[in-house]
Every structure is written in C-alpha cells, then in structure tokens.
Design a protein around this motif. Sequence first.
Motif, PDB file in Angstrom:
ATOM      1  N   VAL A 381       0.847  -1.199   0.000  1.00 23.19           N
ATOM      2  CA  VAL A 381       0.000   0.000   0.000  1.00 23.19           C
ATOM      3  C   VAL A 381       0.875   1.239   0.000  1.00 23.19           C
ATOM      4  O   VAL A 381       1.750   1.394   0.861  1.00 23.19           O
ATOM      5  CB  VAL A 381      -0.929   0.014   1.232  1.00 23.19           C
ATOM      6  N   PRO A 382       0.702   2.160  -0.948  1.00 23.43           N
ATOM      7  CA  PRO A 382       1.484   3.396  -0.968  1.00 23.43           C
ATOM      8  C   PRO A 382       1.314   4.185   0.326  1.00 23.43           C
ATOM      9  O   PRO A 382       0.220   4.220   0.899  1.00 23.43           O
ATOM     10  CB  PRO A 382       0.899   4.168  -2.169  1.00 23.43           C
ATOM     11  N   PRO A 383       2.373   4.815   0.833  1.00 19.75           N
ATOM     12  CA  PRO A 383       2.314   5.497   2.131  1.00 19.75           C
ATOM     13  C   PRO A 383       1.210   6.542   2.224  1.00 19.75           C
ATOM     14  O   PRO A 383       0.595   6.698   3.276  1.00 19.75           O
ATOM     15  CB  PRO A 383       3.704   6.140   2.245  1.00 19.75           C
ATOM     16  N   GLN A 384       0.940   7.287   1.130  1.00 21.06           N
ATOM     17  CA  GLN A 384      -0.054   8.347   1.198  1.00 21.06           C
ATOM     18  C   GLN A 384      -1.481   7.823   1.320  1.00 21.06           C
ATOM     19  O   GLN A 384      -2.402   8.601   1.559  1.00 21.06           O
ATOM     20  CB  GLN A 384       0.056   9.259  -0.032  1.00 21.06           C
ATOM     21  N   MET A 385      -1.662   6.515   1.152  1.00 18.66           N
ATOM     22  CA  MET A 385      -2.995   5.925   1.251  1.00 18.66           C
ATOM     23  C   MET A 385      -3.187   5.090   2.511  1.00 18.66           C
ATOM     24  O   MET A 385      -4.278   4.585   2.748  1.00 18.66           O
ATOM     25  CB  MET A 385      -3.261   5.030   0.031  1.00 18.66           C
ATOM     26  N   GLN A 386      -2.140   4.940   3.295  1.00 16.98           N
ATOM     27  CA  GLN A 386      -2.202   3.971   4.376  1.00 16.98           C
ATOM     28  C   GLN A 386      -3.200   4.346   5.467  1.00 16.98           C
ATOM     29  O   GLN A 386      -3.775   3.454   6.105  1.00 16.98           O
ATOM     30  CB  GLN A 386      -0.803   3.778   4.969  1.00 16.98           C
ATOM     31  N   GLY A 387      -3.425   5.621   5.708  1.00 14.42           N
ATOM     32  CA  GLY A 387      -4.393   6.002   6.735  1.00 14.42           C
ATOM     33  C   GLY A 387      -5.781   5.479   6.420  1.00 14.42           C
ATOM     34  O   GLY A 387      -6.427   4.834   7.255  1.00 14.42           O
ATOM     35  N   ARG A 388      -6.250   5.731   5.197  1.00 12.05           N
ATOM     36  CA  ARG A 388      -7.600   5.301   4.815  1.00 12.05           C
ATOM     37  C   ARG A 388      -7.682   3.792   4.591  1.00 12.05           C
ATOM     38  O   ARG A 388      -8.652   3.158   4.990  1.00 12.05           O
ATOM     39  CB  ARG A 388      -8.017   6.041   3.534  1.00 12.05           C
ATOM     40  N   VAL A 389      -6.643   3.218   3.982  1.00 11.37           N
ATOM     41  CA  VAL A 389      -6.683   1.784   3.698  1.00 11.37           C
ATOM     42  C   VAL A 389      -6.518   0.973   4.979  1.00 11.37           C
ATOM     43  O   VAL A 389      -7.229  -0.011   5.200  1.00 11.37           O
ATOM     44  CB  VAL A 389      -5.584   1.416   2.681  1.00 11.37           C
ATOM     45  N   PHE A 390      -5.607   1.392   5.846  1.00  6.02           N
ATOM     46  CA  PHE A 390      -5.362   0.614   7.056  1.00  6.02           C
ATOM     47  C   PHE A 390      -6.543   0.651   8.017  1.00  6.02           C
ATOM     48  O   PHE A 390      -6.750  -0.289   8.778  1.00  6.02           O
ATOM     49  CB  PHE A 390      -4.094   1.109   7.756  1.00  6.02           C
ATOM     50  N   SER A 391      -7.307   1.724   8.026  1.00  3.51           N
ATOM     51  CA  SER A 391      -8.474   1.763   8.907  1.00  3.51           C
ATOM     52  C   SER A 391      -9.521   0.747   8.456  1.00  3.51           C
ATOM     53  O   SER A 391     -10.137   0.063   9.282  1.00  3.51           O
ATOM     54  CB  SER A 391      -9.071   3.177   8.937  1.00  3.51           C
ATOM     55  N   VAL A 392      -9.706   0.621   7.148  1.00  2.00           N
ATOM     56  CA  VAL A 392     -10.635  -0.388   6.635  1.00  2.00           C
ATOM     57  C   VAL A 392     -10.048  -1.783   6.832  1.00  2.00           C
ATOM     58  O   VAL A 392     -10.776  -2.733   7.140  1.00  2.00           O
ATOM     59  CB  VAL A 392     -10.950  -0.117   5.150  1.00  2.00           C
ATOM     60  N   ARG A 393      -8.761  -1.895   6.652  1.00  2.00           N
ATOM     61  CA  ARG A 393      -8.091  -3.172   6.918  1.00  2.00           C
ATOM     62  C   ARG A 393      -8.367  -3.631   8.345  1.00  2.00           C
ATOM     63  O   ARG A 393      -8.699  -4.798   8.593  1.00  2.00           O
ATOM     64  CB  ARG A 393      -6.585  -3.001   6.705  1.00  2.00           C
ATOM     65  N   ARG A 394      -8.265  -2.724   9.296  1.00  2.00           N
ATOM     66  CA  ARG A 394      -8.512  -3.078  10.692  1.00  2.00           C
ATOM     67  C   ARG A 394      -9.958  -3.516  10.897  1.00  2.00           C
ATOM     68  O   ARG A 394     -10.237  -4.476  11.626  1.00  2.00           O
ATOM     69  CB  ARG A 394      -8.184  -1.883  11.589  1.00  2.00           C
ATOM     70  N   LEU A 395     -10.869  -2.830  10.243  1.00  2.00           N
ATOM     71  CA  LEU A 395     -12.286  -3.172  10.391  1.00  2.00           C
ATOM     72  C   LEU A 395     -12.583  -4.560   9.837  1.00  2.00           C
ATOM     73  O   LEU A 395     -13.266  -5.373  10.470  1.00  2.00           O
ATOM     74  CB  LEU A 395     -13.142  -2.122   9.681  1.00  2.00           C
ATOM     75  N   ILE A 396     -12.056  -4.860   8.648  1.00  2.00           N
ATOM     76  CA  ILE A 396     -12.328  -6.162   8.030  1.00  2.00           C
ATOM     77  C   ILE A 396     -11.679  -7.287   8.838  1.00  2.00           C
ATOM     78  O   ILE A 396     -12.285  -8.342   9.066  1.00  2.00           O
ATOM     79  CB  ILE A 396     -11.817  -6.186   6.578  1.00  2.00           C
ATOM     80  N   ALA A 397     -10.452  -7.074   9.282  1.00  2.00           N
ATOM     81  CA  ALA A 397      -9.742  -8.134   9.997  1.00  2.00           C
ATOM     82  C   ALA A 397     -10.323  -8.397  11.369  1.00  2.00           C
ATOM     83  O   ALA A 397     -10.283  -9.527  11.860  1.00  2.00           O
ATOM     84  CB  ALA A 397      -8.264  -7.775  10.118  1.00  2.00           C
ATOM     85  N   GLN A 398     -10.906  -7.368  11.998  1.00  2.00           N
ATOM     86  CA  GLN A 398     -11.315  -7.503  13.388  1.00  2.00           C
ATOM     87  C   GLN A 398     -12.826  -7.499  13.601  1.00  2.00           C
ATOM     88  O   GLN A 398     -13.264  -7.514  14.754  1.00  2.00           O
ATOM     89  CB  GLN A 398     -10.679  -6.375  14.219  1.00  2.00           C
ATOM     90  N   PHE A 399     -13.600  -7.500  12.524  1.00  2.00           N
ATOM     91  CA  PHE A 399     -15.045  -7.421  12.744  1.00  2.00           C
ATOM     92  C   PHE A 399     -15.585  -8.666  13.436  1.00  2.00           C
ATOM     93  O   PHE A 399     -16.673  -8.645  14.029  1.00  2.00           O
ATOM     94  CB  PHE A 399     -15.775  -7.180  11.412  1.00  2.00           C
ATOM     95  N   THR A 400     -14.836  -9.764  13.382  1.00  2.00           N
ATOM     96  CA  THR A 400     -15.288 -10.981  14.061  1.00  2.00           C
ATOM     97  C   THR A 400     -14.955 -10.983  15.551  1.00  2.00           C
ATOM     98  O   THR A 400     -15.432 -11.866  16.282  1.00  2.00           O
ATOM     99  CB  THR A 400     -14.638 -12.213  13.406  1.00  2.00           C
ATOM    100  N   SER A 401     -14.161 -10.022  16.022  1.00  2.00           N
ATOM    101  CA  SER A 401     -13.817  -9.994  17.445  1.00  2.00           C
ATOM    102  C   SER A 401     -15.044  -9.838  18.334  1.00  2.00           C
ATOM    103  O   SER A 401     -15.200 -10.581  19.313  1.00  2.00           O
ATOM    104  CB  SER A 401     -12.798  -8.887  17.726  1.00  2.00           C
TER     105      SER A 401
END
Length: 460
Positions: A381-401
Amino acid sequence: MTASAHASPTERQRWRTFMWLWGSQALSVLGSGVSGFALNIYLTQTRFPHGAQRAELAAALSLTALGWTFAALLGAPLAGALADRLDRRRMMLTCDLLSALTMGAALALVTLGTPPIWGLVSFTATLGLIGAFHGSAFDTGYSALVPKTQLPRANGMMQTVWSLSGLLSPALAALLIGLPALVRSGGGPGWLGRISDGVPFAFALDGGSFLLAGLVVWRLSISTPPRADLEAGQPQPSVWADMRFGWTYIFARPPLLHLLGTFAVVNLLLSGTQVLHPLLVRFALLPNGGALGLSAQAALAALWTSFSVGGVLGGVVVSTWGGLKRRRVLGVLVPVVVAGAAQAASGAAGSLVAVCVAVAACGMMTPVMNSHSQAIWQAQVPPQMQGRVFSVRRLIAQFTSPVSTAVAGLLAARCAAGGILLWSGLLLMGLAAAQLLNPVIRRVEEPLAGRPVGAVGASD
C-alpha cells in the motif's frame, strides 16, 4: 536510543520526536492495561463474587468487551479518513484529554456507588471510540514522522509496547487493587483502609497517564503531510468518499482480501479468550492455583502475564531475526497453526502451570504473525494511502472480534471454558493449514494485479 550517526540533523530531530511520542504512548498503554485488568477483577470479585452468578459474570465480561470492540471497529473508517484530513497532533491531543475525562467519570462511578452494567458498557464503548481516532492519528503520524530507514525499528518498538503492557499491567493492577487490604492488615492511613478495594486507584492511574501523554503531545511538533491526491489542485473529496476509498482499494485486490479473511478467522477463534480466561481460572484452575497459594486475582494475573511474556519473547525473536524476506505469508500462516495448537492445549491442560505455558506459546506467535502481516501491507500500500486503507483493513480483519466475544459469553454460560478453548484451537489449526494451500493468498506479495493506484477511488 539515538538515530544513526550518519543521519541528517532533521532526521535526528524527527527520531527524537518519535521517541518522546513513543514514550508517552507506552505510559498510556500501560495505564490502559492496568484499568482494563482492574475492571475484570471488579466484575469477578466485587460485582459477581458468587458461583451462582456465573451467567451474570459471563454476560458482564462479554458486554463490557463488546462495548469497546464495537465502538473501535465502527469508528475506524471515519477515524482513518479524518487522520488524512485533520491536524494529527491536535487529533491525538484531543483524544488524550477526552480519555482522561472518561476515566474520571469511571472513577466517580465506582467510588460513589454501584454502577449499572449499562454504565460500564458505555464507559468501555467511549474509550473504544476515542481509541480508534487516537490510533489512526498516531499510526499515520509516526509513520510519516520516522525516517524510512528507521521504520522497521519503530514498528518493532510499537509491537513491544503492547506486550510489555500486558506483562507489567496485571502485577501493577493487582498491587493497586490489594492496597486497601494491605493497609488494613498492616496499618496505615485510616481513610485508605476503609476503601473496599483499589479499583479506583487503577482508574486514576490510567487517567493520569492520558493527561501526561497529552502534555507530551502538546509540546511536540508533529506535521501532517499534504494529501498526495490534492497536489494537482483537485477539490478535496468528501469524508464519505475518503471512507469508501479503503474499501475500493482492498476489494480490487483479492490476495489482500484473502489475507484479511484469514485474520478475521483468527480473531473469531482467539478473541473470546478475554472472556474465557477469567472463567477458566475461576471454575477450573482455582483449586490448583489455591494449592500454589494463589488467589483468583493472582492466578488470572499469572495467566495474562504468561501471554505477555510470550509476546515479548516473540517480539525479540522477530526483531533480532528480521523476519522472512520473501514468502512472508508463511510467517503469517505457520504461526497461526502453532497458536491454534497452543490454544487447544490451554483448554485441555488441567493445571495452572501447564495452561500458562500454552498461553505463553500462543502469545509468542502473535508478534510473529503481526510483524509479517504488517510488512506485507506496508510493501503493498502506498504510504499516502495507508491512513484510509489501514483503517478499513482493521475493520475487516477484526469485525469478528465482537462476534467471538459474544459467542464466548453465551457458550461459557452453559459449557466449560476449557472445552471451548480446546475445540476453537483445533478448528483454527485446521483452517490455517488449509490456507497454506490457497493459491490466491500465496500471491499476496506479488505485484498487485488490481486496478492501478491512480484509478482506485478515481470516481470519488
């Protein structure tokens, strides 16, 4: 620690700023660990101390954990979008102050009376929501602040913070909680001995750590880099468009999506331990712990400390080794298999010592799998996009918690905690082993074949 002698003065200043930021975050994480452990002890020993209250205790542990998790997950996309739009220093400072106020409210709740469960759930939910915004600002802030040559070192330091907090916070919380009883037995200030337990002290410590972290952030200079997609003079996209950006990016790239699916399964089968471990100690391991001269509080602290010791060891190993340089997906999947085996063993073992060893093995795998996953994402993921992409990444990975926490609470009201741990660990082993044969996830480190970076979100 200092930056390399060959670094420019500007880089040295940036690294020094990160060190202050990291130190304040470390104290805040430790304070949060202390208050979180104290809340579980409060529910276990003060609110629901009797064996007949097993169902109520399981529900309270689940609901308070769910409050934090749901709020953190649902707030993540908005937090990520705002972290790319607002001043990150002010965002962190605001979150620190709001967290301190929230801890003050919790301190008043447990001091002035018996708080309702919905009040405690609201408390944890508020902390989870604030934490989502602070986490997004902090992660993107230090990623842009630290020189590229120092990023692996900084990531390792951040992993270590959480493991060290898990290692130190149970002992510190146990000390604070037992302080009034210690005063009553050995003499001391009368007002302190009249307090039933030291849970308010743990909440006060956490509130103070947030205030100290805010003071440090207030004194630092943390710049917010301009958005790369606005350099050509385009109008700023809406907040909703920024929130959708991460989803578009990830779903256009199946290997990344499969990797997230794997972590969703991991969280589904592992996250319930925060509910199951107190019940395992209370109803299965306490007789054994009593034989060792341990109270329920000390036995639970030993269990969670073992997990953190494993986490620290795993962090040291992966930092020294440096991780896999290629085929890093194996560094994710193989540790998941081992973690599943360790969880199964923790459910089958009948003694406190054996369970602690199994839990430590599971904890050791956590930084290994997380470090390799983080390396894959940072490369893809390009650095300038990591804020928006990583927040969704966290949501998808952890929604089962939260699902895991809720199911664990429901099952634990009817089934033995050890049996739940055993079967969930075996299931995790089988699913992770099957992913080793998945051709899509094995391509996750290849150049992404999805839509071009510039085209992602172009319609936004």
